[in-house]
Design an enzyme around this catalytic site. Structure first.
Site, PDB file in Angstrom:
ATOM      1  CE  LYS A 207       3.215  -1.022  -8.997  1.00  0.00           C
ATOM      2  NZ  LYS A 207       4.361  -0.494  -8.257  1.00  0.00           N
ATOM      3  CE  LYS A 262       2.027   2.421 -10.720  1.00  0.00           C
ATOM      4  NZ  LYS A 262       3.184   2.312  -9.895  1.00  0.00           N
TER       5      LYS A 262
END
Ligand code: PBG
Length: 344
Positions: A207, A262
């Protein structure tokens, strides 16, 4: 020696690449990648109250729903073959504290929503519960802050308790999005020790500290709390690539069932590297800023919404993602059935 995968025939004119593009039927036959509703996870924002449906201004077409209306949305998702939804709560400011006590309240908005959905729909749909403290902290960070620094180990203790209350409330997948070190192993132990060994762990493993999360922070109301602060001391540097493999390796060792990358479209190279390195399910999150960009361009008549949405998601499948979290999930499920979509 020639590469075994090189074509045997010589170049043009004996080889004509356009032959396999000539008709729809042959394009369908040679296509390697597909997109279907089965690949999608639909993020939903939940708010307090009854009969409440609030628009998120930076994400036109996306709403926050109170639990009763959320149930209607979940029913639509099931009808359209979406395998799972991911829930995100908008905690009222009055319940946000520096220590995020509300995160571990078994009757908080998140747990109430999980319970209501599970009671109504049983195992017809997967329920992904986000684990991180940002919806509950007065400062908007994903962890506890001590001397201006987000502290790792104390945060993990709270995340473990948060995961357990969510599992008790009916979460089928716990999705830690906080990026603390070691939280996957600790949460796995906490879940197993409380009898939740069947609950899956989907780790936000790679992330990035991305500016594409802006509209999400509006949606859950953490933008104001965070102010000018950044999450760069725990989320990954956008310039890093090898580090994503290291993160994934650690999370797999610690017990992650699914690993996530992400944001989405700017990070497809990371999905491909993970895919080529580890034989495990990979998820990608087409985040709020990506939703906002495509929606804004379409609203201006600059891009064709249906086509670019489908193309963006197909690119993620091609990069190697098994599953995609996207705010377009229900819309796309309509398109794939040849139907028009109207947001509920
Ligand atoms: C918070 C969290 C974020 C998102 C999912 N969980 C935002 C952040 O890290 O600040 C982003 C989702 C999106 O932008 O759509 N733990």
């Amino acid at each position: 020696m020639s590469h075994p995968s090189l074509p045997v025939r010589g170049p043009f004119p004996s080889t004509r690449m356009r032959r396999t593009r000539r008709h729809e039927w042959v394009r369908n036959l040679v296509r390697e990648n597909t997109l279907s509703a089965e690949h999608l996870i639909w993020p939903l924002f939940v708010c307090e109250g009854e009969g409440v449906r609030e628009a998120v201004p930076s994400m036109p077409g996306v709403n926050r729903y109170s639990i009763d209306l959320c149930l209607e949305q979940v029913a639509r998702a099931i009808e359209y073959g979406i395998p799972a939804i991911a829930l995100f709560p908008k905690t009222p400011t009055s319940k946000k504290t520096a220590q995020a006590e509300e995160a571990t309240n078994p009757n908080n908005l998140m747990c109430s929503a999980l319970r209501a959905i599970r009671d109504r729909f049983g195992d017809q749909i997967g329920l992904v519960a986000d684990v991180a403290l940002d919806p509950y902290t007065s400062h908007g960070h994903d962890g506890l802050v001590v001397n201006d620094y987000v502290v790792n180990d104390q945060t993990i203790d709270i995340l473990c308790r948060q995961a357990v209350v969510q599992a008790e409330a009916g979460a089928s997948v716990i999705a830690p999005s906080d990026m603390m070190d070691g939280r996957i192993g600790s949460i796995r132990n906490a879940l197993d020790d409380s009898g939740h060994h069947e609950v899956l762990l989907m780790s936000y493993a790679a992330k990035y500290a991305s500016a594409f999360y802006g509209p999400f922070r509006d949606a859950v109301g953490s933008a104001g709390s965070l102010g000018k602060a950044t999450k760069k001391t725990y989320q990954m540097d956008p310039a890093a690539s090898d580090e994503a493999l290291h993160e994934v390796a650690l999370d797999l060792q610690e017990g992650a069932d699914i690993v996530m990358v992400k944001p989405g479209m700017p990070y497809l190279d990371i999905v491909r590297r993970i895919r080529d390195t580890f034989a495990v399910p990979v998820a990608i999150y087409q985040v709020s800023g990506e939703y906002a960009m495509l929606t804004a361009a379409a609203q201006n008549g600059w891009l064709d919404r249906r086509s670019v949405v489908l193309e963006s998601l197909l690119s993620m499948r091609r990069a190697g993602a098994n599953m995609i979290l996207t705010y377009f999930a229900l819309e796309v499920a309509h398109y794939l059935k040849g139907e028009e979509y109207v947001a509920g």
